[in-house]
Design a protein around this motif. Structure first.
Motif, PDB file in Angstrom:
ATOM      1  N   PRO A 195       0.800  -1.234   0.000  1.00 58.12           N
ATOM      2  CA  PRO A 195       0.000   0.000   0.000  1.00 58.12           C
ATOM      3  C   PRO A 195       0.828   1.277   0.000  1.00 58.12           C
ATOM      4  N   GLY A 196       1.952   1.270   0.693  1.00 58.65           N
ATOM      5  CA  GLY A 196       2.775   2.475   0.760  1.00 58.65           C
ATOM      6  C   GLY A 196       3.431   2.843  -0.544  1.00 58.65           C
ATOM      7  N   GLN A 197       3.448   1.927  -1.506  1.00 60.91           N
ATOM      8  CA  GLN A 197       4.057   2.209  -2.798  1.00 60.91           C
ATOM      9  C   GLN A 197       3.145   3.015  -3.714  1.00 60.91           C
ATOM     10  N   ILE A 198       1.862   3.127  -3.355  1.00 61.12           N
ATOM     11  CA  ILE A 198       0.893   3.858  -4.172  1.00 61.12           C
ATOM     12  C   ILE A 198       0.785   5.277  -3.637  1.00 61.12           C
ATOM     13  N   LYS A 199       1.106   6.232  -4.488  1.00 64.74           N
ATOM     14  CA  LYS A 199       1.203   7.621  -4.033  1.00 64.74           C
ATOM     15  C   LYS A 199       0.343   8.570  -4.856  1.00 64.74           C
ATOM     16  N   ILE A 200      -0.669   8.054  -5.555  1.00 66.40           N
ATOM     17  CA  ILE A 200      -1.602   8.908  -6.277  1.00 66.40           C
ATOM     18  C   ILE A 200      -3.017   8.622  -5.788  1.00 66.40           C
ATOM     19  N   PRO A 201      -3.947   9.570  -5.938  1.00 69.13           N
ATOM     20  CA  PRO A 201      -5.317   9.347  -5.477  1.00 69.13           C
ATOM     21  C   PRO A 201      -5.950   8.140  -6.164  1.00 69.13           C
ATOM     22  N   LEU A 202      -6.588   7.289  -5.378  1.00 69.49           N
ATOM     23  CA  LEU A 202      -7.112   6.024  -5.908  1.00 69.49           C
ATOM     24  C   LEU A 202      -8.386   5.651  -5.155  1.00 69.49           C
ATOM     25  N   LEU A 203      -9.389   5.208  -5.893  1.00 68.62           N
ATOM     26  CA  LEU A 203     -10.642   4.741  -5.293  1.00 68.62           C
ATOM     27  C   LEU A 203     -10.958   3.351  -5.833  1.00 68.62           C
ATOM     28  N   MET A 204     -11.205   2.413  -4.925  1.00 71.18           N
ATOM     29  CA  MET A 204     -11.593   1.056  -5.297  1.00 71.18           C
ATOM     30  C   MET A 204     -13.046   0.815  -4.893  1.00 71.18           C
TER      31      MET A 204
ATOM     32  N   PRO B 133     -13.368  -9.051   0.874  1.00 69.97           N
ATOM     33  CA  PRO B 133     -12.550  -8.786   2.071  1.00 69.97           C
ATOM     34  C   PRO B 133     -11.116  -8.368   1.737  1.00 69.97           C
ATOM     35  N   ALA B 134     -10.539  -8.927   0.667  1.00 66.60           N
ATOM     36  CA  ALA B 134      -9.180  -8.540   0.287  1.00 66.60           C
ATOM     37  C   ALA B 134      -9.138  -7.088  -0.181  1.00 66.60           C
ATOM     38  N   ILE B 135     -10.177  -6.657  -0.910  1.00 68.72           N
ATOM     39  CA  ILE B 135     -10.249  -5.254  -1.340  1.00 68.72           C
ATOM     40  C   ILE B 135     -10.388  -4.342  -0.128  1.00 68.72           C
ATOM     41  N   GLU B 136     -11.235  -4.728   0.814  1.00 63.71           N
ATOM     42  CA  GLU B 136     -11.423  -3.919   2.012  1.00 63.71           C
ATOM     43  C   GLU B 136     -10.124  -3.822   2.812  1.00 63.71           C
ATOM     44  N   SER B 137      -9.405  -4.933   2.931  1.00 64.46           N
ATOM     45  CA  SER B 137      -8.152  -4.936   3.678  1.00 64.46           C
ATOM     46  C   SER B 137      -7.135  -3.990   3.049  1.00 64.46           C
ATOM     47  N   LEU B 138      -7.020  -4.054   1.719  1.00 62.98           N
ATOM     48  CA  LEU B 138      -6.084  -3.155   1.037  1.00 62.98           C
ATOM     49  C   LEU B 138      -6.537  -1.706   1.166  1.00 62.98           C
ATOM     50  N   GLY B 139      -7.849  -1.474   0.995  1.00 65.37           N
ATOM     51  CA  GLY B 139      -8.363  -0.108   1.058  1.00 65.37           C
ATOM     52  C   GLY B 139      -8.099   0.561   2.391  1.00 65.37           C
ATOM     53  N   LEU B 140      -8.172  -0.198   3.471  1.00 63.00           N
ATOM     54  CA  LEU B 140      -7.928   0.366   4.802  1.00 63.00           C
ATOM     55  C   LEU B 140      -6.462   0.725   5.023  1.00 63.00           C
ATOM     56  N   ARG B 141      -5.571   0.141   4.231  1.00 65.41           N
ATOM     57  CA  ARG B 141      -4.139   0.382   4.416  1.00 65.41           C
ATOM     58  C   ARG B 141      -3.537   1.359   3.412  1.00 65.41           C
ATOM     59  N   LEU B 142      -4.333   1.824   2.453  1.00 61.97           N
ATOM     60  CA  LEU B 142      -3.824   2.777   1.471  1.00 61.97           C
ATOM     61  C   LEU B 142      -3.617   4.148   2.106  1.00 61.97           C
ATOM     62  N   ARG B 143      -2.562   4.822   1.696  1.00 61.71           N
ATOM     63  CA  ARG B 143      -2.279   6.169   2.211  1.00 61.71           C
ATOM     64  C   ARG B 143      -2.960   7.244   1.374  1.00 61.71           C
ATOM     65  N   THR B 144      -3.072   7.018   0.065  1.00 58.64           N
ATOM     66  CA  THR B 144      -3.650   8.037  -0.823  1.00 58.64           C
ATOM     67  C   THR B 144      -4.920   7.512  -1.494  1.00 58.64           C
ATOM     68  N   GLY B 145      -5.524   6.482  -0.929  1.00 60.51           N
ATOM     69  CA  GLY B 145      -6.701   5.906  -1.538  1.00 60.51           C
ATOM     70  C   GLY B 145      -7.699   5.427  -0.507  1.00 60.51           C
ATOM     71  N   ARG B 146      -8.849   4.995  -1.007  1.00 60.28           N
ATOM     72  CA  ARG B 146      -9.888   4.468  -0.127  1.00 60.28           C
ATOM     73  C   ARG B 146     -10.743   3.498  -0.935  1.00 60.28           C
TER      74      ARG B 146
END
Length: 324
Positions: A255-264, A276-289
């Motif tokens: 997740p920390g490697q993604i540095k642009i705005p992102l919405l899943m 659940p895998a999408i939710e897990s990643l989404g909660l850990r993104l710094r510039t996304g949700r």
């Protein structure tokens, strides 16, 4: 009935229930590793110009499947650029059995997208660029966002394939199994699954893709009109490449490697990829949700009008209104 650039170029398959949006330009481009891919471009429809949507598909998909969604984007003021990944649609198939899904490495999809960006988007399409990816294309989009934050201004993903339904705890083991099968020479053999059957109308009631019968039937009729668009089971090599990419996307460092705005966007009733895998990643993104769409099946852009309305509202809030 087809739209095309020249008599010798690639064509788009058009049926009465799936008209091609106006202004299509269709052609081939060649990737940096010499694979020929089919692409299509559309100018914006009405409204002030807002840039270009780069639309990338899921496994087994093809340009024609997204005509309705392409027109939705055009009517919002966006130009649209899209292509068929290597090994599917109207692009080069990679092994002798063209009905089987194959790729050497998941990084090959990065090669496809990077070549498309350099050779088609930059010279021919208006800035800024927004990346929209579905399912497998969503996973490829995540890797693109992690590697080059300058290619696209924002990334919008529909049910990205960061895990498989029901395999949350076993994906790494299956990746090892598929890699082992490929290593001993079985990489080009299919791993047949019940869900890989050629779609027909009789499969609609229990299909995992959409609750909209008309859109499901449209998919069936498009492939029936052009059998060359059909893609069946994945090979062991494709599964090894894709599963390893999913496992890597689940690591704490990703997740920390993604540095642009992102919405899943995830689908609450998805039976193909892991919500659940999408939710897990989404909660850990710094510039996304992330958001979960209630009642939705896997193919959000092909769902019923009520669900599509929610998807397009999320798109407008995240991309259309930010491009004004």
């Amino acid at each position: 009935m087809s739209a095309q650039v020249d008599p010798n170029g690639p064509k788009l398959t058009v049926i009465p229930t799936n008209p091609v949006p106006e202004g299509a330009r269709v052609g081939y481009f060649t990737t940096s590793d010499k694979v020929r891919l089919r692409y299509a471009l559309w100018p914006k429809g009405r409204g002030a110009p807002k840039g270009t949507i780069c639309l990338v598909q899921g496994r087994t998909e093809y340009i024609e499947k997204y005509f309705e969604t392409i027109e939705d984007f055009r009517q919002r003021g966006f130009a649209v650029a899209t292509f068929d990944w290597r090994g599917q649609g109207g692009s080069d198939r990679l092994i002798g059995n063209r009905m089987l899904g194959y790729v050497d490495r998941f990084d090959d999809y990065w090669t496809d997208l990077r070549s498309f960006h350099a050779d088609i988007l930059l010279p021919d399409c208006p800035l800024p660029f927004y990346l929209v990816g579905h399912s497998m294309g969503g996973l490829a989009s995540l890797y693109a966002a992690s590697r080059d934050r300058m290619m696209f201004d924002r990334v919008f993903l529909s049910t990205p394939m960061v895990g498989l339904y029901g395999m949350e705890d076993s994906l790494a083991r299956w990746a090892l199994f598929a890699e082992a099968a490929s290593f001993v020479g079985l990489g080009r053999l299919p791993m047949a699954r019940r869900g890989d059957k050629r779609p027909d109308e009789a499969m609609y009631p229990d299909n995992p893709l959409t609750s909209d019968m008309l859109r499901y039937t449209r998919m069936v009729e498009t492939v029936r009109a052009n059998d060359a668009l059909y893609l069946g089971s994945p090979t062991f090599r494709w599964l090894a490449a894709a599963m390893r990419a999913m496992v890597d996307a689940g690591k704490d460092s990703f997740p920390g490697q993604i540095k642009i705005p992102l919405l899943m966007l995830a689908a609450a009733r998805d039976r193909i990829v892991s919500t659940p895998a999408i939710e897990s990643l989404g909660l850990r993104l710094r510039t996304g949700r992330h958001m979960v769409i209630p009642g939705a099946r896997h193919e959000l852009f092909m769902e019923n009008d009520a669900i599509r309305g929610q998807v397009l509202a999320a798109f407008d809030a995240f991309i259309t209104e930010q491009s004004l």
